[in-house]
Motif scaffolding. Structure first.
Motif, PDB file in Angstrom:
ATOM      1  N   PRO A 204     -14.400  12.933  12.628  1.00 42.66           N
ATOM      2  CA  PRO A 204     -14.413  14.597  12.358  1.00 42.66           C
ATOM      3  C   PRO A 204     -14.119  15.605  11.660  1.00 42.66           C
ATOM      4  CG  PRO A 204     -13.411  13.771  14.382  1.00 42.66           C
ATOM      5  CD  PRO A 204     -13.618  12.640  12.925  1.00 42.66           C
ATOM      6  N   GLN A 205     -14.885  16.267  10.676  1.00 45.20           N
ATOM      7  CA  GLN A 205     -15.581  16.982   8.992  1.00 45.20           C
ATOM      8  C   GLN A 205     -13.602  17.653   9.573  1.00 45.20           C
ATOM      9  OE1 GLN A 205     -17.009  16.021   6.860  1.00 45.20           O
ATOM     10  NE2 GLN A 205     -17.125  14.231   8.439  1.00 45.20           N
ATOM     11  N   ASP A 206     -13.301  18.309  11.147  1.00 48.67           N
ATOM     12  CA  ASP A 206     -12.262  19.592  10.822  1.00 48.67           C
ATOM     13  C   ASP A 206     -10.938  18.934  11.467  1.00 48.67           C
ATOM     14  OD1 ASP A 206     -12.957  18.926  13.633  1.00 48.67           O
ATOM     15  OD2 ASP A 206     -12.701  20.341  13.596  1.00 48.67           O
ATOM     16  N   HIS A 207     -10.803  17.434  10.800  1.00 57.93           N
ATOM     17  CA  HIS A 207      -9.974  16.613  11.167  1.00 57.93           C
ATOM     18  C   HIS A 207      -8.701  16.489  10.078  1.00 57.93           C
ATOM     19  CE1 HIS A 207     -10.780  15.767  16.127  1.00 57.93           C
ATOM     20  NE2 HIS A 207     -10.544  17.022  15.536  1.00 57.93           N
ATOM     21  N   VAL A 208      -9.004  16.875   8.836  1.00 59.42           N
ATOM     22  CA  VAL A 208      -8.144  16.890   7.661  1.00 59.42           C
ATOM     23  C   VAL A 208      -7.158  17.739   7.835  1.00 59.42           C
ATOM     24  CG1 VAL A 208      -7.977  16.460   5.194  1.00 59.42           C
ATOM     25  CG2 VAL A 208      -9.851  15.340   6.486  1.00 59.42           C
ATOM     26  N   VAL A 209      -6.555  17.739   7.648  1.00 54.15           N
ATOM     27  CA  VAL A 209      -4.915  18.639   7.571  1.00 54.15           C
ATOM     28  C   VAL A 209      -3.972  18.277   6.309  1.00 54.15           C
ATOM     29  CG1 VAL A 209      -2.686  19.086   8.399  1.00 54.15           C
ATOM     30  CG2 VAL A 209      -4.188  19.180   9.942  1.00 54.15           C
ATOM     31  N   LYS A 210      -3.732  19.296   5.437  1.00 47.12           N
ATOM     32  CA  LYS A 210      -3.121  19.190   4.086  1.00 47.12           C
ATOM     33  C   LYS A 210      -1.521  19.707   4.390  1.00 47.12           C
ATOM     34  CE  LYS A 210      -7.165  20.783   1.491  1.00 47.12           C
ATOM     35  NZ  LYS A 210      -7.753  21.603   0.297  1.00 47.12           N
ATOM     36  N   LEU A 211      -0.614  18.727   4.421  1.00 41.10           N
ATOM     37  CA  LEU A 211       0.538  18.698   4.342  1.00 41.10           C
ATOM     38  C   LEU A 211       0.936  19.180   2.881  1.00 41.10           C
ATOM     39  CD1 LEU A 211       1.444  16.943   7.228  1.00 41.10           C
ATOM     40  CD2 LEU A 211       1.561  20.007   7.175  1.00 41.10           C
ATOM     41  N   ASP A 212       1.883  19.481   2.436  1.00 38.50           N
ATOM     42  CA  ASP A 212       2.864  18.754   1.387  1.00 38.50           C
ATOM     43  C   ASP A 212       4.024  17.881   1.407  1.00 38.50           C
ATOM     44  OD1 ASP A 212       2.221  21.280  -0.270  1.00 38.50           O
ATOM     45  OD2 ASP A 212       3.228  22.887   0.743  1.00 38.50           O
ATOM     46  N   ASP A 213       4.262  17.232   2.307  1.00 41.17           N
ATOM     47  CA  ASP A 213       5.203  16.751   2.793  1.00 41.17           C
ATOM     48  C   ASP A 213       4.227  15.259   2.202  1.00 41.17           C
ATOM     49  OD1 ASP A 213       6.994  18.299   2.654  1.00 41.17           O
ATOM     50  OD2 ASP A 213       6.957  17.283   5.629  1.00 41.17           O
ATOM     51  N   ASN A 214       3.058  15.190   1.959  1.00 42.92           N
ATOM     52  CA  ASN A 214       2.543  14.341   2.052  1.00 42.92           C
ATOM     53  C   ASN A 214       2.495  13.733   0.350  1.00 42.92           C
ATOM     54  OD1 ASN A 214       0.808  14.787   4.185  1.00 42.92           O
ATOM     55  ND2 ASN A 214       0.816  12.632   4.333  1.00 42.92           N
ATOM     56  N   PHE A 215       3.458  13.578   0.339  1.00 44.69           N
ATOM     57  CA  PHE A 215       3.803  12.876  -1.652  1.00 44.69           C
ATOM     58  C   PHE A 215       5.015  11.496  -1.154  1.00 44.69           C
ATOM     59  CE2 PHE A 215       4.512  11.958  -5.486  1.00 44.69           C
ATOM     60  CZ  PHE A 215       3.660  12.654  -6.751  1.00 44.69           C
ATOM     61  N   TRP A 216       4.630  10.125  -0.883  1.00 47.35           N
ATOM     62  CA  TRP A 216       6.337   9.489  -1.200  1.00 47.35           C
ATOM     63  C   TRP A 216       6.418   9.369  -3.618  1.00 47.35           C
ATOM     64  CZ3 TRP A 216       6.781   4.860  -3.485  1.00 47.35           C
ATOM     65  CH2 TRP A 216       7.463   3.974  -3.275  1.00 47.35           C
ATOM     66  N   GLU A 217       7.712   9.621  -2.926  1.00 51.61           N
ATOM     67  CA  GLU A 217       8.568   9.442  -4.070  1.00 51.61           C
ATOM     68  C   GLU A 217      10.277   8.715  -3.799  1.00 51.61           C
ATOM     69  OE1 GLU A 217       7.826  12.191  -7.543  1.00 51.61           O
ATOM     70  OE2 GLU A 217       8.277  14.014  -6.002  1.00 51.61           O
ATOM     71  N   ILE A 218      10.887   8.396  -4.470  1.00 53.91           N
ATOM     72  CA  ILE A 218      11.560   8.224  -4.264  1.00 53.91           C
ATOM     73  C   ILE A 218      12.472   7.712  -5.758  1.00 53.91           C
ATOM     74  CG2 ILE A 218      12.282   6.678  -2.257  1.00 53.91           C
ATOM     75  CD1 ILE A 218      12.144   3.851  -3.236  1.00 53.91           C
ATOM     76  N   GLY A 219      12.967   8.700  -6.468  1.00 52.79           N
ATOM     77  CA  GLY A 219      13.010   8.673  -8.290  1.00 52.79           C
ATOM     78  C   GLY A 219      12.812   8.435  -9.495  1.00 52.79           C
ATOM     79  N   PRO A 220      13.006   8.004 -10.328  1.00 55.58           N
ATOM     80  CA  PRO A 220      11.800   7.671 -11.524  1.00 55.58           C
ATOM     81  C   PRO A 220      11.371   6.332 -10.914  1.00 55.58           C
ATOM     82  CG  PRO A 220      14.141   7.864 -11.879  1.00 55.58           C
ATOM     83  CD  PRO A 220      14.296   8.665 -10.575  1.00 55.58           C
ATOM     84  N   GLY A 221      10.081   6.514 -11.294  1.00 52.13           N
ATOM     85  CA  GLY A 221       9.257   5.019 -10.724  1.00 52.13           C
ATOM     86  C   GLY A 221       7.949   5.515 -10.182  1.00 52.13           C
ATOM     87  N   PRO A 222       7.236   4.486  -9.943  1.00 50.60           N
ATOM     88  CA  PRO A 222       5.494   4.325  -9.260  1.00 50.60           C
ATOM     89  C   PRO A 222       5.974   5.355  -8.138  1.00 50.60           C
ATOM     90  CG  PRO A 222       6.012   2.290  -9.766  1.00 50.60           C
ATOM     91  CD  PRO A 222       7.609   2.760  -9.600  1.00 50.60           C
ATOM     92  N   CYS A 223       5.134   6.264  -7.429  1.00 56.06           N
ATOM     93  CA  CYS A 223       5.061   6.559  -6.772  1.00 56.06           C
ATOM     94  C   CYS A 223       3.909   7.431  -6.908  1.00 56.06           C
ATOM     95  CB  CYS A 223       6.331   8.475  -7.132  1.00 56.06           C
ATOM     96  SG  CYS A 223       5.429   9.199  -7.866  1.00 56.06           S
ATOM     97  N   GLY A 224       2.813   8.473  -5.935  1.00 48.19           N
ATOM     98  CA  GLY A 224       2.135   8.685  -5.310  1.00 48.19           C
ATOM     99  C   GLY A 224       1.782   9.595  -3.998  1.00 48.19           C
ATOM    100  N   PRO A 225       0.794  10.511  -3.880  1.00 51.35           N
ATOM    101  CA  PRO A 225       0.709  11.130  -2.396  1.00 51.35           C
ATOM    102  C   PRO A 225      -0.475   9.584  -1.600  1.00 51.35           C
ATOM    103  CG  PRO A 225      -2.174  10.952  -3.798  1.00 51.35           C
ATOM    104  CD  PRO A 225      -0.247  10.324  -4.815  1.00 51.35           C
ATOM    105  N   ASP A 226       0.717   9.752  -0.613  1.00 49.45           N
ATOM    106  CA  ASP A 226       0.250   9.857   0.456  1.00 49.45           C
ATOM    107  C   ASP A 226      -0.536  10.874   1.356  1.00 49.45           C
ATOM    108  OD1 ASP A 226       1.790  10.761   3.001  1.00 49.45           O
ATOM    109  OD2 ASP A 226       3.462  10.565   1.525  1.00 49.45           O
ATOM    110  N   SER A 227      -1.659   9.526   2.696  1.00 44.20           N
ATOM    111  CA  SER A 227      -2.352   9.822   3.658  1.00 44.20           C
ATOM    112  C   SER A 227      -1.349   9.182   5.219  1.00 44.20           C
ATOM    113  CB  SER A 227      -3.651   9.255   3.292  1.00 44.20           C
ATOM    114  OG  SER A 227      -4.767  10.204   4.566  1.00 44.20           O
ATOM    115  N   GLU A 228      -1.416  10.231   5.863  1.00 45.80           N
ATOM    116  CA  GLU A 228      -1.461   9.406   7.703  1.00 45.80           C
ATOM    117  C   GLU A 228      -2.139   9.590   8.435  1.00 45.80           C
ATOM    118  OE1 GLU A 228       3.336  10.395   6.952  1.00 45.80           O
ATOM    119  OE2 GLU A 228       2.124  12.524   7.759  1.00 45.80           O
ATOM    120  N   ILE A 229      -2.385   8.720   9.030  1.00 46.75           N
ATOM    121  CA  ILE A 229      -3.089   8.657  10.085  1.00 46.75           C
ATOM    122  C   ILE A 229      -2.565   8.724  11.516  1.00 46.75           C
ATOM    123  CG2 ILE A 229      -4.659   7.382  11.627  1.00 46.75           C
ATOM    124  CD1 ILE A 229      -5.399   5.181   8.890  1.00 46.75           C
TER     125      ILE A 229
END
Length: 497
Positions: free
Chosen positions: A143-168
């Motif tokens: 469904p094309q309108d079932h995408v929600v943009k949220l600022d919380d969708n970014f995974w990081e715990i201090g310095p090091g590997p990190c990146g955006p995420d997508s929850e279902i």
């Protein structure tokens, strides 16, 4: 699908259809990771592969990882989803595939294998992640309108590997919602349930807060087995799935309390179910009750279960039967053969602990109830810290349990006063230890240990060695302190003493 069938379907999908190496669950005891007390996430045992410290056995891996979290243990049984033990289904890529594969495969598994309705599925994405948005919208039937943009969708715990995420998420229907006009994905109510999170590890956060592209981008996903089971089986809570409900049925039978008739009693039934499963699997993985570390986590869980049994009117021992129910749930599941093999051992450990705590609980509850009555009569709101410490120090009553019982009565524990009393006790103990002379042991390497034996029937034995003040001696007299070694002994410190 049963919970066990769901687990198997997931692992087979990624192993057989998508070329992943299927690994068994790692132990709950972290290996070579002093930063963790217990494994609490699917990716936790795989951290060395993500950081590059170790080479993975394959660049694509799938697991169903056993996890324990107790950060919000007070919510267990009070909400639909909080558990201390859970399984996290995961598929992982170490520099192999990325969003273009992870997103379509998640959609395929949920809509074709599990056959969830496409029009009920929603996804959240990081606002700047246009790539993920386009991939989601290109999925068949999405469904094309079932995408929600949220600022919380970014995974990081201090310095090091990190990146955006997508929850279902899945929409469980307006009848499960809060009824507010603003209700939608991300609302605190039970209508929209998160079932899967896809983490796209593509940046390396620097010490100065800047981000650099990783040379090798990774995928880290987590899908809660119990949550997915609740959706597939049409249950309102995780506790009503076949991964937990048989333990509730057992507790209901033993207590004579019917599930679903009294909200407060339902909480106790669910706590017993959750905690029984946690303790059985923790012991299976080699954790034993103790007063510190992960052993204390186990002891706390076990004692909470006993207390909730008392709240249901169960006066005798009952946790061994709960273990039987746990084993019955998992007896045919992959990765749980050890649970069956250690069935009797797990029951023995729990039985000893249940015996040990029974008297403690009765004594402590009597004293605490008396203090609560006096507090209420005096119009006070907090139990003095020194009284809470006396419960702990004299009766072995866990302070967390004292605090939880007080909260149920609308009262608090003076934790600062408790901590002060605890520190004073530690200082007294340090002083006492400093006053004692440590036992000095001489060089005993010359003793042939092959001739030493434990014999429960032994009544006489030969003295192999005597030492006094750290030196070997040939004799010992009344009033002297010494150490001795016997050739045969009936004494054996089973289970750690």
């Amino acid at each position: 699908m049963t919970g066990n069938e769901l687990r198997e379907a997931y692992l087979q999908f990624f192993a057989e259809k998508k070329g992943h190496l299927r690994l068994p669950s790692f132990s709950l005891i972290p290996q070579d990771d002093p930063t963790l007390l217990l494994i609490g996430a699917g990716m936790a045992p795989l951290k060395p592969f993500f950081t590059g410290k170790m080479k993975p056995p394959r660049t694509r891996v799938t697991t169903s990882q056993r996890c324990v979290r107790t950060g919000d243990i007070e919510n267990v049984g009070r909400t639909a989803r909080h558990q201390t033990y859970f399984e996290m289904l995961g598929n992982f890529s170490f520099g192999d595939y990325f969003k273009g594969e992870a997103i379509p495969w998640a959609w395929e598994f949920l809509t074709e294998v599990v056959e969830l309705p496409k029009d009920k599925l929603w996804v959240t994405v990081y606002p700047d992640d246009d790539e993920a948005i386009e991939i989601w919208k290109s999925q068949p039937g999405f469904p094309q309108d079932h995408v929600v943009k949220l600022d919380d969708n970014f995974w990081e715990i201090g310095p090091g590997p990190c990146g955006p995420d997508s929850e279902i998420y899945i929409d469980l229907g307006p009848e499960r919602g809060c009824g507010k006009p603003t209700c939608g994905v991300g609302c605190d109510c039970d209508r929209y349930l998160e079932i899967w999170n896809l983490v796209f590890t593509q940046y390396d956060r620097q010490e100065d807060g800047s981000y650099k592209d990783l040379a090798h981008k990774n995928i880290d996903t987590g899908c809660g087995l119990e949550r997915l089971a609740s959706v597939v089986q049409g249950k309102k809570t995780n506790f009503e799935t076949d991964l937990l409900y048989p333990i509730i049925e057992y507790a209901s039978k033993v207590s004579g309390v019917k599930y679903g008739e009294d909200e407060a009693k339902d909480v106790s039934l669910k706590v017993i179910a959750d905690h029984a499963r946690s303790m059985a699997i923790m012991i299976m993985d080699g954790i034993l009750p103790s007063n510190e570390g992960r052993g204390y986590v186990l002891r706390r869980i076990l004692r909470r279960a006993i207390r909730h049994g008392r709240m249901l009117g169960i006066t005798g021992k009952f946790l061994e039967g709960a273990v039987d129910a746990v084993v019955e749930i998992y007896k045919d599941a992959s990765d749980f053969g050890e649970l069956v093999a250690k069935h009797d051992y797990i029951k023995k450990v729990i039985s000893i602990e249940e015996d040990r705590f029974a008297a403690t609980l009765n004594q402590g509850m009597d004293l605490l109830n008396k203090e609560i009555d006096e507090l209420k009569a005096a119009g006070k709101k907090a139990l003095p810290g020194e009284i809470g410490f006396r419960l702990y120090d004299t009766f072995g009553f866990p302070w967390e349990l004292t605090e939880e019982i007080l909260h149920e009565q609308g009262l608090d524990l003076d934790k600062d006063g408790f901590d002060k009393a605890m520190e004073e006790q530690r200082q007294r103990a340090r002083a006492a230890r400093a006053a004692n002379i440590r036992v000095q042991v001489p060089d005993l390497s010359g003793i042939d240990v092959s001739k030493l034996a434990v014999d429960p029937e032994a009544k006489e034995s030969k003295v192999v060695a005597i030492w006094k003040d750290g030196k070997l001696a040939s004799e010992i007299h009344d009033g002297e302190e010494a150490g001795i070694i016997l050739e045969k002994t009936p004494f054996y410190a089973e289970g750690g003493g």
